[in-house]
Write a protein that holds these residues in place. Structure first.
Motif, PDB file in Angstrom:
ATOM      1  N   THR A  12       0.768  -1.291  -0.028  1.00  0.00           N
ATOM      2  CA  THR A  12       0.092  -0.116  -0.005  1.00  0.00           C
ATOM      3  C   THR A  12       0.906   1.263  -0.032  1.00  0.00           C
ATOM      4  O   THR A  12       0.379   2.445  -0.074  1.00  0.00           O
ATOM      5  CB  THR A  12      -0.868   0.186   1.114  1.00  0.00           C
TER       6      THR A  12
ATOM      7  N   GLN B 279      -4.401   3.582  12.988  1.00  0.00           N
ATOM      8  CA  GLN B 279      -4.037   2.849  11.686  1.00  0.00           C
ATOM      9  C   GLN B 279      -3.241   1.769  12.035  1.00  0.00           C
ATOM     10  O   GLN B 279      -3.601   0.815  10.842  1.00  0.00           O
ATOM     11  CB  GLN B 279      -3.067   4.025  11.165  1.00  0.00           C
TER      12      GLN B 279
ATOM     13  N   ARG C 299     -15.413   7.828  -1.778  1.00  0.00           N
ATOM     14  CA  ARG C 299     -15.305   8.705  -0.526  1.00  0.00           C
ATOM     15  C   ARG C 299     -16.637   9.438  -0.665  1.00  0.00           C
ATOM     16  O   ARG C 299     -17.185   9.744  -1.849  1.00  0.00           O
ATOM     17  CB  ARG C 299     -14.281   9.707  -0.487  1.00  0.00           C
TER      18      ARG C 299
ATOM     19  N   TYR D 236     -18.266  13.854   3.819  1.00  0.00           N
ATOM     20  CA  TYR D 236     -17.057  13.599   4.753  1.00  0.00           C
ATOM     21  C   TYR D 236     -17.468  12.952   6.260  1.00  0.00           C
ATOM     22  O   TYR D 236     -16.780  13.302   7.132  1.00  0.00           O
ATOM     23  CB  TYR D 236     -16.195  14.783   4.830  1.00  0.00           C
TER      24      TYR D 236
ATOM     25  N   SER E 222     -19.099   9.846   8.640  1.00  0.00           N
ATOM     26  CA  SER E 222     -18.912   8.283   8.705  1.00  0.00           C
ATOM     27  C   SER E 222     -20.546   7.642   8.487  1.00  0.00           C
ATOM     28  O   SER E 222     -21.514   8.344   9.109  1.00  0.00           O
ATOM     29  CB  SER E 222     -18.469   7.961   9.800  1.00  0.00           C
TER      30      SER E 222
ATOM     31  N   GLU F  70     -13.507   3.670   9.540  1.00  0.00           N
ATOM     32  CA  GLU F  70     -13.225   4.669   8.524  1.00  0.00           C
ATOM     33  C   GLU F  70     -11.697   4.441   8.126  1.00  0.00           C
ATOM     34  O   GLU F  70     -11.294   4.576   6.881  1.00  0.00           O
ATOM     35  CB  GLU F  70     -13.540   6.108   8.921  1.00  0.00           C
ATOM     36  N   GLU F  71     -10.858   4.009   9.292  1.00  0.00           N
ATOM     37  CA  GLU F  71      -9.586   3.971   8.840  1.00  0.00           C
ATOM     38  C   GLU F  71      -9.277   2.483   8.099  1.00  0.00           C
ATOM     39  O   GLU F  71      -8.451   2.471   7.212  1.00  0.00           O
ATOM     40  CB  GLU F  71      -8.642   3.568  10.088  1.00  0.00           C
TER      41      GLU F  71
ATOM     42  N   SER G 294      -9.898   3.423   4.410  1.00  0.00           N
ATOM     43  CA  SER G 294      -8.956   4.082   3.850  1.00  0.00           C
ATOM     44  C   SER G 294      -7.573   3.116   3.530  1.00  0.00           C
ATOM     45  O   SER G 294      -7.057   3.356   2.651  1.00  0.00           O
ATOM     46  CB  SER G 294      -8.116   5.237   4.724  1.00  0.00           C
TER      47      SER G 294
ATOM     48  N   ARG H  24      -8.712   1.332   0.446  1.00  0.00           N
ATOM     49  CA  ARG H  24      -8.711   2.257  -1.051  1.00  0.00           C
ATOM     50  C   ARG H  24      -7.247   2.118  -1.459  1.00  0.00           C
ATOM     51  O   ARG H  24      -7.109   2.121  -2.697  1.00  0.00           O
ATOM     52  CB  ARG H  24      -9.003   3.625  -0.448  1.00  0.00           C
ATOM     53  N   ARG H  25      -6.268   1.952  -0.458  1.00  0.00           N
ATOM     54  CA  ARG H  25      -4.975   2.034  -1.043  1.00  0.00           C
ATOM     55  C   ARG H  25      -4.672   0.497  -1.683  1.00  0.00           C
ATOM     56  O   ARG H  25      -3.635   0.269  -2.670  1.00  0.00           O
ATOM     57  CB  ARG H  25      -3.856   1.927   0.035  1.00  0.00           C
TER      58      ARG H  25
END
Length: 609
Positions: A312, A336, A495, A499, A501, A534-535, A538, A541-542
């Motif tokens: 990633t 994270q 997304r 913005y 959740s 949400e993390e 993310s 998404r990577r």
């Protein structure tokens, strides 16, 4: 002379039964043997009233005792003492000594200068005092405070008599902090901002303490926060309206402190932070190893987390270092690292409420299943430990003394009633302590970075599974080690423009095992599950290059298969099939991924030609 006035009084002393009386300077009788003072006084015959004199003698009662106001101090001085005590507590816990003098002090001076409270020729306010005449009664003498700022506001006066002005404070500039305009400016310090400033100093120092660790130490009382004003010097009298500034009854949440820290960075206009390299304990590569040990997962899972980081691009230190130009957001290191572990577990076990249990059943039928990691066994051990940990936390919260022993009274009218309520509360608390006393042998445990304890000891939370192997859940395909599971699901990765959740909206459609895993790490980090969710999105998404099918979904709404990026474990392509609920993917080899993408580009070129 005393014998002449005491000769007629022959009553023996109630203490020593002696008859030896004397008269004090105040005119009261006292026993010369035991110095017992009685209420009898000397009878004085004053014949001055027979004289024709214009002078009138008045008898005054005893004056009220003047209140001790202490030194004149400002609110920023009180916060400076609180920051010092919080830094000293961190130093006692093992933080590097340079944290306080080389990092926190310059940040504090920078804040005072930016907020124009100190280190500036144009202060935000200037306070002038008018003290009453010498010898006047402090209860009736007024003490005016004139606070002016750079915008030449009219002076506001406040007296020490709270019944008339409604203002009673120990600091000199409380009115400035409580004014509506200054509250909107967000430049004045608060108790929540002290934690944000401490956290920024920890990140700058690259200490091993995350934000969740800092808040846990505050909740456990190792770092002063709730009753921090009690440790102020005695000369700094905290009274009246100071309670609106220094008294807090709850610890702020992880999200609130992190957001306040980002606001503070913008206000202070800080430069780029020192880089968070792979050798730094805040980097996800090392922080994930600590969380894997805490949740009793196998050590062999850590190399797969590192491969996920490499795929990633999250191994790059620039993604974990705040830079106002290149990376203007402050990373949430703890959240994270937990999200990376959750995504890795999804790659191995899918976590769709079916695949993980089928794999566990297959492992249970093998002979050497005791040495192989079984997700079902781990879930049972972890669920029991989680329930006990939640009960311990609830008990500690119920036994915690939230109210301060040194109360601050907002005004003098409420002082008597608050003292009475405090006495009643203390009596009730003593009764409850007798009924719900701590179990015998219970000792206070020092602060720790780990929530759970694994091993064969009696006080451990369960057996350790760190040595378990992952041989039965991985396979070799095309000379690459890949997970035995060949499916992966994920929610919609686009997304949202708002913005916000949408975890509450999609929670009912998510697998129960995935939600349980979110709740487990949310309990460890003391965050809300939507923050972890949400993390996780993310990170996904990577993994999946969403730009490839973002344009296709607009042109071909009914497309059944699309190509996405590869997972690091399989280094394979992922052919996706979208559905309204979530997306499932199937991994292939890296070579097949490259060939598929190349043939796709050739077909597009031939169509254009």
């Amino acid at each position: 002379m005393d014998d002449e006035h005491t000769a007629e009084y022959t009553v023996p002393c109630a203490q020593c039964s002696a008859v030896d009386w004397g008269i004090s300077d105040e005119g009261r009788f006292y026993c010369r043997s035991c110095h017992n003072v009685i209420e009898r006084t000397r009878e004085v015959v004053d014949l001055s009233f027979l004289k024709l004199s214009s002078r009138v003698s008045t008898i005054r009662g005893p004056r009220k005792k003047q209140a001790e106001r202490g030194h004149v101090w400002m609110v920023c001085e009180g916060f400076q003492f609180i920051l010092k005590n919080q830094a000293d507590a961190l130093l006692a816990l093992g933080v590097h000594p340079q944290f306080k003098d080389d990092v926190l002090c310059p940040l504090w001076r920078c804040y005072l200068q930016k907020s124009r409270q100190a280190y500036t020729h144009d202060p935000v306010r200037s306070c002038k005092f008018r003290v009453g005449a010498v010898g006047s009664d402090l209860e009736s003498a007024s003490e005016g405070i004139s606070c002016t700022d750079g915008e030449s506001n009219p002076a506001s006066t406040a007296g020490s008599n709270t019944e008339n002005s409604g203002f009673w404070s120990g600091s000199s500039d409380t009115l400035t902090y409580l004014s509506a305009r200054k509250k909107r400016s967000q430049s004045l310090l608060s108790m929540k901002k002290t934690l944000s400033l401490i956290y920024l100093a920890l990140v700058w120092s690259r200490e091993a303490l995350t934000l969740s660790d800092l808040l846990r130490l505050v909740n456990e009382g190792h770092i002063p926060y709730l009753n921090a004003y009690e440790q102020l010097p005695e000369e700094m009298k905290v009274t009246g309206k100071d309670s609106l500034i220094f008294v807090v009854e709850t610890v702020p949440s992880h999200h609130a402190v992190h957001k306040e820290a980002e606001t503070l960075i913008q206000f202070l206009q800080l430069p780029a932070f020192p880089p968070i390299s792979q050798q730094t304990l805040l980097h996800p590569a090392l922080l994930s190893l600590r969380y894997l040990s805490d949740v009793n997962l196998p050590d062999e899972l850590h190399p797969w987390v590192c491969r996920l980081l490499e795929h990633t691009g999250m191994m790059d230190q620039t993604l974990h270092t705040f830079d106002p130009h290149n990376h203007p957001t402050l990373p949430r290191y703890d959240v994270q690292a937990a999200a990376l572990i959750i995504v890795t577990l999804k790659l191995f076990f899918c976590l769709d409420d079916m695949t993980e249990w089928h794999l566990s059943n297959d492992l249970g039928r093998q002979k050497d299943s005791g040495k192989v990691f079984n997700l079902r066994r781990w879930y049972k051990v972890m669920q029991a430990a989680l329930i006990r940990a939640q009960e311990r936390r609830d008990q500690n919260v119920s036994r915690k003394q939230w109210k301060s022993k040194k109360q601050i009274y907002p005004n003098k009218k409420e002082k008597c009633s608050m003292i009475k309520k405090k006495r009643i509360a203390e009596q009730v608390q003593l009764c409850f302590e007798k009924l719900t006393s701590c179990p015998s042998g219970l000792q206070d445990v020092g602060p720790s970075s780990f929530i759970f304890c694994w091993g064969d000891e009696e006080e451990s939370d369960g057996p350790s599974l760190h040595h378990m192997k992952l041989d039965e859940v991985v396979t070799r395909r095309y000379d690459f080690l890949t997970p035995l599971n060949d499916m992966y699901w994920h929610p919609a990765l686009r997304r949202c423009l708002c913005y916000n959740s949408h975890y509450k909206e999609v929670e009912a459609t998510l697998p129960r095992s995935f939600i349980w895993l979110l709740q487990l790490f949310a309990f460890m980090l003391d965050v809300k599950p939507f923050c972890l969710y949400e993390e996780v999105l993310s990170v996904e998404r990577r993994i999946f290059d969403t730009r490839l099918y973002r344009g296709k979904s607009k042109a071909n709404a009914g497309a059944s298969a699309e190509t996405a990026g590869a997972s690091p474990e399989a280094q394979a392509s992922l052919n996706t099939r979208t559905s309204p609920r979530r997306t499932r993917t199937s991994p292939r080899t890296a070579e097949a991924s490259v060939g598929t993408r190349a043939s796709h580009r050739k077909r597009q070129r031939s169509r254009k030609s």
